[in-house]
Scaffold this motif. Structure first.
Motif, PDB file in Angstrom:
ATOM      1  N   GLY A 156      54.689  68.408 124.198  1.00 44.87           N
ATOM      2  CA  GLY A 156      53.723  69.556 123.526  1.00 44.87           C
ATOM      3  C   GLY A 156      53.394  68.937 122.188  1.00 44.87           C
ATOM      4  O   GLY A 156      54.129  68.236 121.505  1.00 44.87           O
ATOM      5  N   SER A 157      52.632  69.887 121.334  1.00 44.13           N
ATOM      6  CA  SER A 157      52.377  69.475 120.109  1.00 44.13           C
ATOM      7  C   SER A 157      53.625  69.880 119.309  1.00 44.13           C
ATOM      8  O   SER A 157      54.356  71.017 119.424  1.00 44.13           O
ATOM      9  CB  SER A 157      51.185  70.343 119.679  1.00 44.13           C
ATOM     10  OG  SER A 157      50.814  70.121 118.444  1.00 44.13           O
ATOM     11  N   LEU A 158      53.256  69.545 118.086  1.00 46.32           N
ATOM     12  CA  LEU A 158      54.367  70.078 116.958  1.00 46.32           C
ATOM     13  C   LEU A 158      54.048  71.306 116.184  1.00 46.32           C
ATOM     14  O   LEU A 158      54.534  71.982 115.563  1.00 46.32           O
ATOM     15  CB  LEU A 158      54.261  69.059 115.780  1.00 46.32           C
ATOM     16  CG  LEU A 158      54.830  67.430 116.115  1.00 46.32           C
ATOM     17  CD1 LEU A 158      55.042  66.619 114.800  1.00 46.32           C
ATOM     18  CD2 LEU A 158      56.317  67.570 116.661  1.00 46.32           C
ATOM     19  N   GLY A 159      52.672  71.574 116.818  1.00 46.06           N
ATOM     20  CA  GLY A 159      52.266  73.102 116.419  1.00 46.06           C
ATOM     21  C   GLY A 159      50.778  72.960 115.577  1.00 46.06           C
ATOM     22  O   GLY A 159      50.853  72.442 114.349  1.00 46.06           O
ATOM     23  N   ARG A 160      49.771  73.426 115.935  1.00 50.00           N
ATOM     24  CA  ARG A 160      48.583  73.389 115.039  1.00 50.00           C
ATOM     25  C   ARG A 160      48.638  74.037 113.709  1.00 50.00           C
ATOM     26  O   ARG A 160      48.120  73.587 113.001  1.00 50.00           O
ATOM     27  CB  ARG A 160      47.533  74.027 115.986  1.00 50.00           C
ATOM     28  CG  ARG A 160      46.081  73.826 115.588  1.00 50.00           C
ATOM     29  CD  ARG A 160      45.052  74.701 116.307  1.00 50.00           C
ATOM     30  NE  ARG A 160      45.113  74.204 117.899  1.00 50.00           N
ATOM     31  CZ  ARG A 160      44.227  73.069 118.201  1.00 50.00           C
ATOM     32  NH1 ARG A 160      43.643  72.641 117.545  1.00 50.00           N
ATOM     33  NH2 ARG A 160      44.353  72.770 119.631  1.00 50.00           N
ATOM     34  N   ALA A 161      49.402  74.914 113.800  1.00 54.11           N
ATOM     35  CA  ALA A 161      49.581  75.668 112.474  1.00 54.11           C
ATOM     36  C   ALA A 161      50.549  75.086 111.530  1.00 54.11           C
ATOM     37  O   ALA A 161      50.713  75.115 110.296  1.00 54.11           O
ATOM     38  CB  ALA A 161      49.996  77.149 112.619  1.00 54.11           C
ATOM     39  N   SER A 213      48.357  61.618 115.209  1.00 53.68           N
ATOM     40  CA  SER A 213      47.310  61.906 116.376  1.00 53.68           C
ATOM     41  C   SER A 213      47.552  63.230 116.973  1.00 53.68           C
ATOM     42  O   SER A 213      47.102  63.899 118.006  1.00 53.68           O
ATOM     43  CB  SER A 213      47.546  61.148 117.311  1.00 53.68           C
ATOM     44  OG  SER A 213      48.692  61.010 118.159  1.00 53.68           O
ATOM     45  N   ASP A 214      48.705  64.080 116.310  1.00 51.90           N
ATOM     46  CA  ASP A 214      49.107  65.301 116.856  1.00 51.90           C
ATOM     47  C   ASP A 214      48.166  66.492 116.361  1.00 51.90           C
ATOM     48  O   ASP A 214      47.461  66.345 115.501  1.00 51.90           O
ATOM     49  CB  ASP A 214      50.654  65.619 116.565  1.00 51.90           C
ATOM     50  CG  ASP A 214      51.352  67.035 117.299  1.00 51.90           C
ATOM     51  OD1 ASP A 214      51.731  66.471 118.246  1.00 51.90           O
ATOM     52  OD2 ASP A 214      51.180  67.794 116.712  1.00 51.90           O
TER      53      ASP A 214
END
Length: 525
Positions: free
Chosen positions: A326-331, A422-423
């Protein structure tokens, strides 16, 4: 004093074989020659005629027709060993050589080395547990019978293997044998060689087993020697220096490798190029020399890997499965301080911790001490952090209860930088530019193992331009990637300009950024 019987396996270059035999026997040692039965008969007759009057040279009674990966290589070795044992009762050690090998120490040094410790030198790693075999067949080498040469009769080799596998014709390893594996280039004491020959005569079952294994020259002696000799009397290493490429081929040495080879902790090296006439002449003279001091640096393997890796810089690696969770977090904002001079980056992160609320850690994927908090065990080793990189970064965001995190990376970690940028998270880069004077480069060469304490100064001086270009190229590669959130600071820029870059990178007020830019000794070595 040690007297060596060299077991010389060769198949070409009769003049070179004659020169090698004369060189080695001139030091009071012996040579037992096996010349491949497939080779030109005229070449063999030339060798026999040229060495007929040398009482320190013997020939294997039977000439095997040798093929790579076949039992014939072991058979040829045993024939030459038997001839040496019978002909040279004064020999204390038996040393395997090929026609491509040359000494990289003097005979005086080699004899002293062997006299210093009563032991055998042969690589022997557990066949099943070690990672000595990198690719291809492993247990298939042993449990199936291999009657055909894989290179000359490829179709029969693989057809035979497929039939055995399809009909379940796997066999077991002899019950009392622990199969070991290692380099075929060994040096054994006389009593060990005699025990090996006795074993061969008394264990026809083991001989039959190994005679149909694949590449037995990497397993037969490596298995039998620890079976007949106490482990405490064996050093699991070879005394012949060689490097393998990524394709499993031995690296060839040329005229400009003389100083490099002399500095390695080995007695011989292979493969020496037939065209390297000057190198062969110098190494031949070295064997006959006396009173030579050999500073051991052992930098050759690391230097080879360093130079060949430069051609693969920037290669994109696929995501590991845990990095795709998963992503590191969009925020979240991941702030990467990229610096070759690690101490400079760590001075900056210390200032960030002191003057801002932004959590900052150091080189978490390179150093054990990196200002990491207790994360339940994932932080305990650098290896574990590297295996779970994204998971570690997500844990840091959670632990610090912050949407911003500063983390240090080396500019050589381009694939990781690309992956993180790229995250979905807002990832920014601050490149800390540096000047690399000669003193720093010498220290860097030592730190990364390109040279040792005993490496000749002239070798290091020849490395300086290459290493400087490599370090400068790392920074240029980052600039060329044209990252959206790219910033840079440098010791040669005005403090106000560095402060402006820091303010945009950290998203902090100008006065705080100026305080960071004025950090004492920030850019000094």
């Amino acid at each position: 004093m040690a007297r060596i019987a060299f077991i010389l396996l060769c198949h070409k270059d009769p003049k070179g074989v004659v020169a090698q035999a004369r060189r080695l026997t001139a030091s009071g040692d012996y040579v037992s020659i096996h010349f491949d039965g497939r080779a030109n008969p005229r070449d063999f007759e030339l060798i026999r005629a040229a060495l007929a009057d040398n009482p320190s040279v013997a020939f294997a009674q039977r000439r095997w027709k040798c093929g790579w990966g076949e039992w014939s290589l072991v058979g040829a070795t045993l024939e030459a060993v038997r001839a040496a044992v019978a002909a040279f009762p004064q020999a204390t050690h038996f040393y395997m050589l090929s026609g491509d090998c040359m000494p990289i120490k003097s005979a005086e040094h080699a004899h002293g080395f062997l006299d210093a410790e009563d032991c055998d030198y042969i690589e022997n790693f557990d066949f099943f547990e070690s990672d000595w075999i990198k690719t291809g067949f492993k247990e298939e080498r042993l449990i199936y019978r291999h009657w055909f040469n894989e290179r000359r009769r490829k179709w029969l080799f693989y057809a035979s293997y497929d039939l055995q596998r399809r009909f379940g014709l796997a066999r077991k390893v002899p019950a009392d044998i622990q199969v070991m594996i290692g380099s075929q280039w060994w040096c054994l004491r006389r009593q060990t060689v005699e025990k090996v020959l006795d074993f061969c005569a008394s264990r026809p079952d083991v001989m039959r087993f190994f005679s149909t294994t694949w590449i037995p020259d990497e397993t037969f002696f490596q298995t039998v020697v620890p079976h007949v000799v106490p482990r405490k009397e064996i050093r699991s290493r070879t005394l012949t220096y060689l490097i393998f490429t990524d394709y499993g081929m031995p690296v060839t040495f040329y005229n400009d490798h003389y100083d490099l080879l002399m500095g390695q902790d080995y007695l011989f090296a292979r493969k020496i190029s037939p065209e390297a006439i000057r190198l062969r002449e110098r190494l031949g003279a070295l064997w006959a020399a006396s009173g030579v001091h050999f500073p051991i640096s052992n930098e050759a393997t690391g230097l080879f890997r360093f130079l060949t890796a430069r051609g693969r810089v920037g290669r994109r690696f696929g995501q590991r499965f845990w990095e795709a969770e998963g992503s590191l977090g969009r925020a979240n904002s991941l702030l990467l301080v990229v610096a070759k001079k690690w101490h400079v980056a760590k001075r900056l992160t210390a200032a960030i911790r002191a003057h801002t609320p932004i959590p900052a850690v150091d080189f978490v994927f390179n150093e054990h001490e990196a200002h990491l908090p207790d994360l339940g065990g994932v932080e305990t080793t650098v290896e574990k952090r590297d295996r779970h990189r994204r998971a570690l970064i997500r844990l840091l965001f959670q632990h610090f209860e912050s949407h911003r995190l500063v983390l240090c990376l080396d500019p050589s970690a381009l694939h990781l930088i690309q992956d993180l940028t790229s995250d979905k998270a807002d990832t920014r880069i601050l490149l800390v530019d540096s000047e690399f004077d000669d003193d720093y480069l010498r220290g860097h060469i030592a730190r990364v193992g390109l040279a040792g304490a005993e490496t000749a100064p002239e070798v290091i001086e020849r490395l300086l331009p290459t290493v400087r270009a490599d370090l400068e190229h790392e920074a240029e590669r980052l600039r060329d990637m044209d990252f959206a959130g790219f910033h840079s600071v440098a010791p040669w820029r005005p403090c106000q300009e560095n402060a402006a870059q820091l303010a945009r990178f950290l998203d902090v007020p100008a006065e705080i950024a100026l305080t960071l830019a004025k950090t004492d000794y920030l850019f000094s070595d």
